[in-house]
Design a protein around this motif. Structure first.
Motif, PDB file in Angstrom:
ATOM      1  N   VAL A  19      14.923  54.331  38.812  1.00  0.00           N
ATOM      2  CA  VAL A  19      15.649  54.437  37.540  1.00  0.00           C
ATOM      3  C   VAL A  19      15.697  53.113  36.786  1.00  0.00           C
ATOM      4  CG1 VAL A  19      17.071  56.356  38.333  1.00  0.00           C
ATOM      5  CG2 VAL A  19      17.874  54.010  38.688  1.00  0.00           C
ATOM      6  N   ARG A  20      15.063  52.086  37.316  1.00  0.00           N
ATOM      7  CA  ARG A  20      15.131  50.757  36.685  1.00  0.00           C
ATOM      8  C   ARG A  20      13.873  50.388  35.908  1.00  0.00           C
ATOM      9  NH1 ARG A  20      18.513  47.315  41.133  1.00  0.00           N
ATOM     10  NH2 ARG A  20      20.367  48.614  40.982  1.00  0.00           N
ATOM     11  N   GLY A  21      13.082  51.372  35.515  1.00  0.00           N
ATOM     12  CA  GLY A  21      11.949  51.118  34.645  1.00  0.00           C
ATOM     13  C   GLY A  21      10.627  50.833  35.338  1.00  0.00           C
ATOM     14  N   TRP A  22      10.582  50.934  36.663  1.00  0.00           N
ATOM     15  CA  TRP A  22       9.320  50.727  37.362  1.00  0.00           C
ATOM     16  C   TRP A  22       8.395  51.921  37.116  1.00  0.00           C
ATOM     17  CZ3 TRP A  22       8.075  47.135  41.629  1.00  0.00           C
ATOM     18  CH2 TRP A  22       8.950  46.047  41.682  1.00  0.00           C
ATOM     19  N   VAL A  23       7.092  51.663  37.124  1.00  0.00           N
ATOM     20  CA  VAL A  23       6.093  52.711  36.928  1.00  0.00           C
ATOM     21  C   VAL A  23       5.145  52.773  38.118  1.00  0.00           C
ATOM     22  CG1 VAL A  23       6.160  52.644  34.405  1.00  0.00           C
ATOM     23  CG2 VAL A  23       4.583  51.132  35.627  1.00  0.00           C
ATOM     24  N   LYS A  24       4.624  53.978  38.359  1.00  0.00           N
ATOM     25  CA  LYS A  24       3.533  54.150  39.319  1.00  0.00           C
ATOM     26  C   LYS A  24       2.243  53.940  38.556  1.00  0.00           C
ATOM     27  CE  LYS A  24       5.893  57.535  42.200  1.00  0.00           C
ATOM     28  NZ  LYS A  24       5.871  58.928  42.697  1.00  0.00           N
ATOM     29  N   VAL A  25       1.276  53.299  39.198  1.00  0.00           N
ATOM     30  CA  VAL A  25       0.021  52.969  38.533  1.00  0.00           C
ATOM     31  C   VAL A  25      -1.141  53.448  39.391  1.00  0.00           C
ATOM     32  CG1 VAL A  25      -1.384  51.092  37.605  1.00  0.00           C
ATOM     33  CG2 VAL A  25       1.106  50.921  37.534  1.00  0.00           C
ATOM     34  N   TYR A  26      -2.093  54.139  38.750  1.00  0.00           N
ATOM     35  CA  TYR A  26      -3.346  54.454  39.412  1.00  0.00           C
ATOM     36  C   TYR A  26      -4.307  53.320  39.077  1.00  0.00           C
ATOM     37  CZ  TYR A  26      -7.413  56.739  41.232  1.00  0.00           C
ATOM     38  OH  TYR A  26      -8.529  57.015  41.984  1.00  0.00           O
ATOM     39  N   SER A  27      -4.706  52.566  40.093  1.00  0.00           N
ATOM     40  CA  SER A  27      -5.511  51.362  39.898  1.00  0.00           C
ATOM     41  C   SER A  27      -6.982  51.632  40.146  1.00  0.00           C
ATOM     42  CB  SER A  27      -5.022  50.281  40.861  1.00  0.00           C
ATOM     43  OG  SER A  27      -5.869  49.159  40.829  1.00  0.00           O
ATOM     44  N   TYR A  28      -7.838  51.095  39.269  1.00  0.00           N
ATOM     45  CA  TYR A  28      -9.284  51.149  39.453  1.00  0.00           C
ATOM     46  C   TYR A  28      -9.808  49.883  40.130  1.00  0.00           C
ATOM     47  CZ  TYR A  28      -8.680  54.609  35.679  1.00  0.00           C
ATOM     48  OH  TYR A  28      -8.265  55.652  34.892  1.00  0.00           O
ATOM     49  N   ILE A  35      -4.448  44.970  40.852  1.00  0.00           N
ATOM     50  CA  ILE A  35      -4.074  45.215  39.469  1.00  0.00           C
ATOM     51  C   ILE A  35      -2.809  44.460  39.078  1.00  0.00           C
ATOM     52  CG2 ILE A  35      -2.739  47.334  39.885  1.00  0.00           C
ATOM     53  CD1 ILE A  35      -4.057  48.433  37.278  1.00  0.00           C
ATOM     54  N   VAL A  36      -1.870  44.271  40.013  1.00  0.00           N
ATOM     55  CA  VAL A  36      -0.611  43.598  39.666  1.00  0.00           C
ATOM     56  C   VAL A  36      -0.764  42.081  39.602  1.00  0.00           C
ATOM     57  CG1 VAL A  36       0.832  45.486  40.515  1.00  0.00           C
ATOM     58  CG2 VAL A  36       0.270  43.575  42.038  1.00  0.00           C
ATOM     59  N   THR A  37      -1.918  41.556  39.982  1.00  0.00           N
ATOM     60  CA  THR A  37      -2.138  40.111  39.879  1.00  0.00           C
ATOM     61  C   THR A  37      -2.570  39.706  38.478  1.00  0.00           C
ATOM     62  OG1 THR A  37      -4.453  40.196  40.596  1.00  0.00           O
ATOM     63  CG2 THR A  37      -2.765  39.970  42.320  1.00  0.00           C
ATOM     64  N   TYR A  38      -2.940  40.695  37.647  1.00  0.00           N
ATOM     65  CA  TYR A  38      -3.352  40.409  36.279  1.00  0.00           C
ATOM     66  C   TYR A  38      -2.155  40.595  35.347  1.00  0.00           C
ATOM     67  CZ  TYR A  38      -7.923  41.168  38.378  1.00  0.00           C
ATOM     68  OH  TYR A  38      -9.024  41.103  39.190  1.00  0.00           O
ATOM     69  N   SER A  39      -1.894  39.603  34.536  1.00  0.00           N
ATOM     70  CA  SER A  39      -0.819  39.706  33.558  1.00  0.00           C
ATOM     71  C   SER A  39      -1.180  38.811  32.392  1.00  0.00           C
ATOM     72  CB  SER A  39       0.511  39.270  34.180  1.00  0.00           C
ATOM     73  OG  SER A  39       1.580  39.494  33.288  1.00  0.00           O
ATOM     74  N   PRO A  40      -1.023  39.299  31.166  1.00  0.00           N
ATOM     75  CA  PRO A  40      -0.380  40.556  30.799  1.00  0.00           C
ATOM     76  C   PRO A  40      -1.327  41.728  30.905  1.00  0.00           C
ATOM     77  CG  PRO A  40      -1.066  39.420  28.819  1.00  0.00           C
ATOM     78  CD  PRO A  40      -1.415  38.514  29.977  1.00  0.00           C
ATOM     79  N   TRP A  41      -0.711  42.921  30.807  1.00  0.00           N
ATOM     80  CA  TRP A  41      -1.465  44.161  30.680  1.00  0.00           C
ATOM     81  C   TRP A  41      -1.454  44.556  29.214  1.00  0.00           C
ATOM     82  CZ3 TRP A  41       0.899  47.835  34.939  1.00  0.00           C
ATOM     83  CH2 TRP A  41       0.464  47.421  36.201  1.00  0.00           C
ATOM     84  N   VAL A  56       6.081  41.790  35.749  1.00  0.00           N
ATOM     85  CA  VAL A  56       7.148  41.020  36.384  1.00  0.00           C
ATOM     86  C   VAL A  56       7.004  41.063  37.897  1.00  0.00           C
ATOM     87  CG1 VAL A  56       9.651  40.833  36.692  1.00  0.00           C
ATOM     88  CG2 VAL A  56       8.706  41.450  34.450  1.00  0.00           C
ATOM     89  N   ALA A  57       6.703  42.239  38.428  1.00  0.00           N
ATOM     90  CA  ALA A  57       6.551  42.425  39.871  1.00  0.00           C
ATOM     91  C   ALA A  57       5.706  43.659  40.110  1.00  0.00           C
ATOM     92  CB  ALA A  57       7.918  42.592  40.535  1.00  0.00           C
ATOM     93  N   GLY A  58       5.178  43.760  41.311  1.00  0.00           N
ATOM     94  CA  GLY A  58       4.404  44.939  41.672  1.00  0.00           C
ATOM     95  C   GLY A  58       3.903  44.825  43.088  1.00  0.00           C
ATOM     96  N   HIS A  59       3.639  45.981  43.686  1.00  0.00           N
ATOM     97  CA  HIS A  59       3.154  45.983  45.074  1.00  0.00           C
ATOM     98  C   HIS A  59       2.659  47.379  45.435  1.00  0.00           C
ATOM     99  CE1 HIS A  59       6.917  48.006  46.252  1.00  0.00           C
ATOM    100  NE2 HIS A  59       7.509  47.140  45.439  1.00  0.00           N
ATOM    101  N   ARG A  60       2.003  47.438  46.581  1.00  0.00           N
ATOM    102  CA  ARG A  60       1.548  48.728  47.118  1.00  0.00           C
ATOM    103  C   ARG A  60       2.781  49.487  47.588  1.00  0.00           C
ATOM    104  NH1 ARG A  60      -2.984  51.268  49.219  1.00  0.00           N
ATOM    105  NH2 ARG A  60      -4.392  49.561  48.789  1.00  0.00           N
ATOM    106  N   HIS A  61       2.799  50.779  47.321  1.00  0.00           N
ATOM    107  CA  HIS A  61       3.879  51.654  47.790  1.00  0.00           C
ATOM    108  C   HIS A  61       3.221  52.924  48.309  1.00  0.00           C
ATOM    109  CE1 HIS A  61       7.933  53.246  48.062  1.00  0.00           C
ATOM    110  NE2 HIS A  61       7.460  54.371  47.547  1.00  0.00           N
ATOM    111  N   GLY A  62       3.158  53.074  49.617  1.00  0.00           N
ATOM    112  CA  GLY A  62       2.422  54.192  50.208  1.00  0.00           C
ATOM    113  C   GLY A  62       0.952  54.039  49.878  1.00  0.00           C
ATOM    114  N   LYS A  63       0.362  55.071  49.301  1.00  0.00           N
ATOM    115  CA  LYS A  63      -1.044  55.012  48.918  1.00  0.00           C
ATOM    116  C   LYS A  63      -1.235  54.517  47.492  1.00  0.00           C
ATOM    117  CE  LYS A  63      -2.625  58.635  52.026  1.00  0.00           C
ATOM    118  NZ  LYS A  63      -3.287  59.929  52.131  1.00  0.00           N
TER     119      LYS A  63
END
Length: 170
Positions: A19-28, A35-41, A56-63
């Motif tokens: 609920v804090r604005g995080w998004v799931k991302v499908y990375s190529y 993908i989270v090492t590149y900023s900005p998007w 701001v932050a990002g990481h692997r979550h499950g698959k």
């Protein structure tokens, strides 16, 4: 912006996370969490509008991958980004070693046989597990394995062509 060679599509926003604005991302990217090492998007929503967001932050979550973007502080703000393409600037990518290429470097190149017959242009690439495959669009679609030295004889980025040892009838 998507047609601009300075930008490369590296993923898409595929869902909401919390609920804090995080998004799931499908990375190529490979590995996916890169993908989270590149900023900005640079995000293009389904309406075609582009916006720039700092990661701001990002990481692997499950698959999958989850990310927090500056200015995206709640679920409603994250929902506005659903389906958005994620692009980065070409200069954000690390330099390649001699003889190495990013897939995006190969898209659009002419593919010719060693005899000089034009087979078409690289439309996109597929990852099969055994080897990558060039999808070449010409008078018909051809799937050509990217096997350096035996099938792929040479890549000339400046000349805009790939020379292949491939039977045009196949």
């Amino acid at each position: 912006m998507a047609a601009d060679p300075e930008f490369i599509i590296v993923g898409r926003v595929s869902g909401l996370f919390g609920v804090r604005g995080w998004v799931k991302v499908y990375s190529y990217t490979e590995p996916r969490e890169n993908i989270v090492t590149y900023s900005p998007w640079y995000l293009r929503t389904e309406g075609g509008e582009w916006s720039t967001r700092e990661v701001v932050a990002g990481h692997r979550h499950g698959k999958g991958i989850v990310a927090q973007l500056r200015g995206c502080d709640d679920r409603d703000a994250a929902a506005a980004l659903l389906g958005a393409e994620v692009a980065i600037r070409r200069e954000q990518l690390p330099e390649t070693a001699p003889g190495e290429f990013y897939w995006s470097d190969l898209v659009g190149l002419e593919v010719v046989t060693r005899e000089g017959m034009l087979l078409g242009r690289v439309d996109h690439l597929l990852e099969t597990g055994a080897n990558d495959v060039l999808v070449v669009m010409g008078e018909r679609e051809r799937l050509i394995p990217y096997i350096d030295g035996s099938v792929i004889l040479g890549v000339d980025l400046e000349g805009g062509r790939i020379e292949v040892d491939w039977d045009p009838e196949f």
